[in-house]
Enzyme design. Structure first.
Site, short mmCIF file in Angstrom:
data_model
loop_
_atom_site.label_atom_id
_atom_site.label_comp_id
_atom_site.label_asym_id
_atom_site.label_seq_id
_atom_site.Cartn_x
_atom_site.Cartn_y
_atom_site.Cartn_z
N HIS B 270 0.83 -1.20 0.00
CA HIS B 270 0.00 0.00 0.00
C HIS B 270 0.87 1.26 0.00
O HIS B 270 0.73 2.14 -0.86
CB HIS B 270 -0.90 -0.03 1.24
CG HIS B 270 -1.79 1.16 1.40
ND1 HIS B 270 -3.11 1.15 1.02
CD2 HIS B 270 -1.56 2.41 1.88
CE1 HIS B 270 -3.66 2.34 1.26
NE2 HIS B 270 -2.73 3.11 1.79
N GLU B 271 1.80 1.31 0.93
CA GLU B 271 2.66 2.50 1.02
C GLU B 271 3.58 2.58 -0.19
O GLU B 271 3.90 3.67 -0.66
CB GLU B 271 3.44 2.50 2.33
CG GLU B 271 2.58 2.46 3.60
CD GLU B 271 1.52 3.57 3.69
OE1 GLU B 271 1.70 4.62 3.04
OE2 GLU B 271 0.51 3.38 4.39
#
Lengths: 506, 506
Positions: B270-271
Site C-alpha cells: 500500500h505505502e
C-alpha cells in the site's frame, strides 16, 4: 532602562535565539540523516535544503534586531554579574553576533558552495590518489579562509582568527606554546617505545569480529558508560560523528570493520563521550550559550576521556573482556586479557591519523597545526602541501607516506574549510588528561569501580564540573577552575608514562 | 506586461514557492523521523520544531508578495493556456494561496496546538477505552474545524469547505451521490457473501511469520512492483504512512505482526503504491503543482491499486507464493496457493477499518463520511458520537463494537483535525478500480505478466497517464480523461463481483 524593561528585552532576545537555533537543529537532523540513512538519490536536493537552512540561520542570527537587543542589554544590570546565566548568554551571543555580522550573506553562500564542491573533489582525488585533482579546489578554499580571517581581524597571527571559531580565545601562540612543550617530551617518549623493540600481538585485534556482535557489544558499552539511549541513537556512517539534534535527542555514529576490532568499538566510545557531554548540557538553556558546549577542544576532551582514559584502561577491560570473549569466541577465547589489553594499546608510527594510538596521535595533529598556520599565512601554498607534508611526516615519524591518500589527502577537513579545527583534537587530549587526573583525586576508587562496571561517579563528576556550566567560562578558565592549574601537557605525559612505561619497559 | 517581464515575475514566484516548499520538506523529514526512529525523549522539542517550521511555511506561503506576483501573472499570457505547466502552477498556487490567506497565523497555531493535544488525549483515551477523556478535546477540535469551514466559506454544505482541503473540488453532494449508488450495491453484495456460508481458512495467515523474513519478503515485493529503494526507504512505525521528503527521497513505512501475515505485507505494498506515485512525479517541478499529487483520493487510488488490485490478485500470488513458502516454511509449506489466496481475501464484517477487507472497507468509510458531515453541520455533537457510531455500525455490519476503542476511537483522524479526509479513502478505491479497468484494456496481458513478476508496464502506464500530469487536471477531470468516463462505482463493483463471485459462489 528599568529592570522590568531589561528582562523583557532579554526575553525577546532569547526567544529569537531559540527560534533560529531550533531552525539550526533542523539542519542538524538533515545533516545526520544525509550521513547515515538518506537514500542516495536524495543527495542533490538535500544540499539545497541544507544551504537554505544555513542561509536562514545566518540571516536570523545576524539580524540587526539582535544587535539592537544586545546593545540594550550590554550595559544593563543583567550583564553585571559575569558568571550569572543571563550575563553569560549576553556575552557569548554578542561574541558570536559580532563575528557573524562581519561575514556577508554572499561570503557565507560562496564558502558553502566552494567547500561543498571541495569535498566532492577531495573524495574523488583521494580515491584516485591524485592531488592535482584536488588542488584547484583547495586553492579556492584557502583563499576564502584567508579572506575570512582578514574579515574577522586578529591581533597577532592571521591563523588566530580561524582557531577562534572552534576554540574561542585560543591563539597560535598560546596553543603553539603548549604543543611545543608537549612535543619536546613526546618525541623522545615515542623513540624510547620504538627502541624498546617490544611489540604486542597486534593480529589479535585483526581477526574476524562479526559485525552483529560488534554492534551489540559496542551499544552495551556505550550504555554502560552512561550514554542515554532513550535520548539518543547509535547508527552507522562512513566518517563517525556525534550530533546533538536538540534536547533529548543526541545521535552518535560509528563504522564496522569485520576484521579490525578497535574501529567500531573505540569509535562508539569516543562518540558516546561527545554524546554524554551533549546529554549533560542544561536543556532549559537549549540554544543559548549556557546550554552549549564550551569549545571543540573541551568537547573532544570528553570523547577522548571516555575512549582512551576509560575505554583503553586495564580496569575497563577487567569488566568488559569476559563479555568480549563471549561475543567473539572465535577471535578471543584463547587470548589472555593482558595480551588483548596491549593489542588495543599498541603504539607505533602509522600514516592515518584516525587509526593512530594515543601517543602518536598528537604528533599527527601538531604536524597539521603547523601546516595550517603556514598556509593561512601564505608561507607555503596549496601546491606545496604534498612535499611539505611528506617531509614533515618523515621527520616526525621516521616513515614516508607512499601516496597522498595516506598522506596529505587523508582528512576531509581542509576541503570543507575547517582550518583551525585540527588543534582542538590534541587540545582535547590534554584537557582530558588534566580533567581525568583531577577526577582521580576526587574519586580515588574510580579504577576499582570501572572494573566493576560502574562509571556513574565519573559521569556525575563531569556533569557537575564541566557539562552543567555550558559556556559560563572560556575553556582556558574552565580548566583552571576545575583542576586548579592552567592547561599543561604534564598530566598527559604523566598518564602516558604511567600507562606505557610498564608495557614497553621504559 | 511584456513577455519578458512576465517570465521574470513567474521566476520570482516559483523561486519563492520552491523555497518554502524546501522548508516544508524539512518538516516532512522531522515528522518522518519522529514517527520512525526518534529517541523518545526528543518528543517535546520535536513538537516545537515542527510547529516553528509549520508557522514559517504558513507565513511564507501566504506572504502578500506571493499575492502580488500572482496578481501580476493571473491576467498574463502565461495563464492563458489552461493546461500549460505555467498556467497550472499559477492556477493551483492561487487556489492554495487564497485559502491559506483566509486563515490567520493565530488560527493555524491554535489548530496545531489543539490537535497536538487532541492526539495525545485520544491515545490515552483509546488505551483506557474511555471516550469521556477524549470528549473535551474533540469538542475543541470540532469547534475549530467548524470555524475553519466558515472562514473558508462554501456554496452548499459546510462540510464541502473541509473536503476541499483533501479532494479539491469534491463536495458532500458529489461524493455523497457516488457513495449512495455504491452502498446500494455493496450492502446486498456483502449480504450475499455472508449468506453463502463459505469461509476461507483464516488461521493460515494467523500462524507464526518471523519478522525478519517478513521484512525481507515485503521489501522484495515493494521493489518488484517498482518502488525505487535508491530513492527511498522502508522503515517501521506504529501507524504506517508514506512521506515524500523531496526529489529522490520517498519514505514508506510498515509494521510487523509476527502472528498476522497481511498487516506488514499489504501495508508495505500500500505505502509502496503511494511511494511509486511520489517517485513518479516530475522532480523538475518540485514544490510546484505540476510536480505534486492531484488529491488524496488520487493518491489513495495508487496505494489501493498496488495493494489490492495487484497485490491481492491470484496472478500476483502465482509469482510470489513460492517465495512466501520459502520464507515461511513452517506456516505455509503445506498450504495450497488457492487456500492462501482466499485467506488473504477473506471478506467478513469486523470492527477495525484498517484491518477490513476490500468489500467492507468502503462501508467503514461511508459511515465516517456521514458522521463527519453531521458533526460539522452540528446535527450531532461530539458527545453523541459513541451512540451514533454504534447504532450506525450495527445497521451497516450487523455487529456492535464492544467498546469505543474498537468503535469510534479507533482512528487518529478526528483528534488530529483531519475531517473531510476519510471520504478520500473510498474515493481511492473507486478511482483505483476505474483506472485499473482501463489499464487492463490498454495492457491486455497485464495479469499474465504479474504472474511472471513483471509489473513495469503497469507502472509505466500509471507514470504516463497519472503521475506525470501532477496537478494539471482536477481529480474529477483526470479520471474522465484517462478512462473516458466520469467517476462511478461500476468498475469497483464489477471488479468485486468478478473476484469474489467465484470465491463465495455468488
Amino acid at each position: 532602562m528599568s529592570t522590568n524593561g531589561t528582562s523583557q528585552t532579554y526575553e525577546k532576545l532569547t526567544k529569537r535565539i531559540r527560534e533560529y537555533q531550533t531552525l539550526g537543529a533542523c539542519g542538524s537532523l538533515l545533516s545526520w540523516d544525509e550521513h547515515t540513512i538518506m537514500p542516495q538519490k536524495g543527495a542533490e536536493f538535500r544540499s539545497e535544503q541544507l544551504s537554505l537552512i544555513a542561509g536562514m540561520v545566518h540571516e536570523r542570527s545576524t539580524a540587526p534586531e539582535i544587535g539592537d537587543l544586545l546593545g540594550e542589554l550590554q550595559n544593563s544590570d543583567l550583564a553585571t554579574r559575569p558568571e550569572a546565566p543571563e550575563a553569560v548568554n549576553i556575552r557569548e551571543v554578542s561574541r558570536e553576533f559580532q563575528k557573524g555580522r562581519k561575514l556577508s550573506k554572499e561570503f557565507v553562500e560562496e564558502l558553502t558552495l566552494v567547500t561543498s564542491q571541495g569535498q566532492h573533489a577531495w573524495k574523488k582525488a583521494r580515491e584516485k590518489k591524485d592531488f592535482s585533482l584536488f588542488l584547484p579546489y583547495l586553492e579556492k578554499v584557502i583563499a576564502l579562509k584567508i579572506k575570512q580571517a582578514e574579515t574577522y581581524g586578529y591581533e597577532q597571527d592571521r591563523y588566530d582568527a580561524l582557531i577562534d571559531d572552534y576554540e574561542p580565545g585560543a591563539t597560535f601562540e598560546s596553543v603553539g606554546k603548549v604543543f611545543a612543550g608537549f612535543r619536546e617530551e613526546l618525541t623522545p617518549f615515542l623513540k624510547a617505545i620504538q627502541d624498546s623493540g617490544k611489540k604486542p600481538k597486534r593480529e589479535i585485534i585483526e581477526r574476524h569480529f562479526p559485525v552483529g556482535a560488534q554492534e551489540t557489544f559496542a551499544t552495551g558499552a556505550a550504555k554502560a558508560i552512561g550514554f542515554d539511549f532513550k535520548a539518543g541513537r547509535l547508527d552507522v556512517t562512513t566518517h563517525p560523528f556525534c550530533s546533538g539534534i536538540g534536547p533529548g535527542d543526541t545521535r552518535i555514529t560509528t563504522r564496522y570493520n569485520p576484521n579490525h576490532f578497535p574501529d567500531a568499538f573505540f569509535g562508539a566510545l569516543h562518540e558516546a563521550g561527545h554524546g554524554i557531554y551533549e546529554q549533560g548540557l542544561d536543556t532549559s538553556y537549549f540554544g543559548l550559550p549556557m546550554g552549549q558546549a564550551v569549545s571543540l577542544g573541551i568537547h573532544e576532551s570528553q570523547s577522548r576521556l571516555w575512549e582512551n582514559l576509560v575505554g583503553r584502561s586495564k580496569a575497563f577491560w577487567k569488566r568488559f573482556y569476559p563479555d568480549a570473549q563471549r561475543y567473539f569466541p572465535q577471535a578471543l577465547s584463547a587470548v589472555a586479557l593482558d595480551d588483548f589489553y596491549w593489542a588495543v594499546n599498541d603504539v607505533r608510527p602509522s600514516f592515518i591519523r584516525v587509526e593512530a594510538d594515543e601517543v602518536t596521535y598528537n604528533l599527527h595533529i601538531i604536524l597539521r597545526f603547523e601546516m595550517e598556520r603556514a598556509l593561512i599565512n601564505e608561507e607555503i601554498s596549496a601546491a606545496d602541501i604534498p612535499a611539505v607534508w611528506n617531509e614533515k611526516f618523515t621527520s616526525f615519524f621516521g616513515i614516508t607516506p607512499p601516496d597522498d591518500s595516506l598522506g596529505c589527502m587523508q582528512d576531509v577537513h581542509w576541503s570543507a574549510g575547517l582550518m583551525g579545527y585540527f588543534p582542538t583534537y590534541a587540545l582535547g587530549n590534554l584537557y582530558a588528561a588534566q580533567f581525568f587526573a583531577k577526577a582521580l583525586e576526587d574519586l580515588p576508587n574510580m579504577y576499582e569501580n570501572f572494573a566493576k562496571g560502574e562509571f556513574g561517579e565519573l559521569k556525575k563528576w563531569l556533569n557537575e564540573n564541566i557539562h552543567a556550566h555550558g559556556q559560563r567560562y572560556p575553556a582556558e578558565k574552565l580548566v583552571e577552575l576545575v583542576t586548579g592549574k592552567p592547561l599543561s601537557h604534564a598530566p598527559e605525559m604523566k598518564y602516558l608514562n604511567e600507562k606505557y612505561g610498564p608495557l614497553y619497559g621504559i
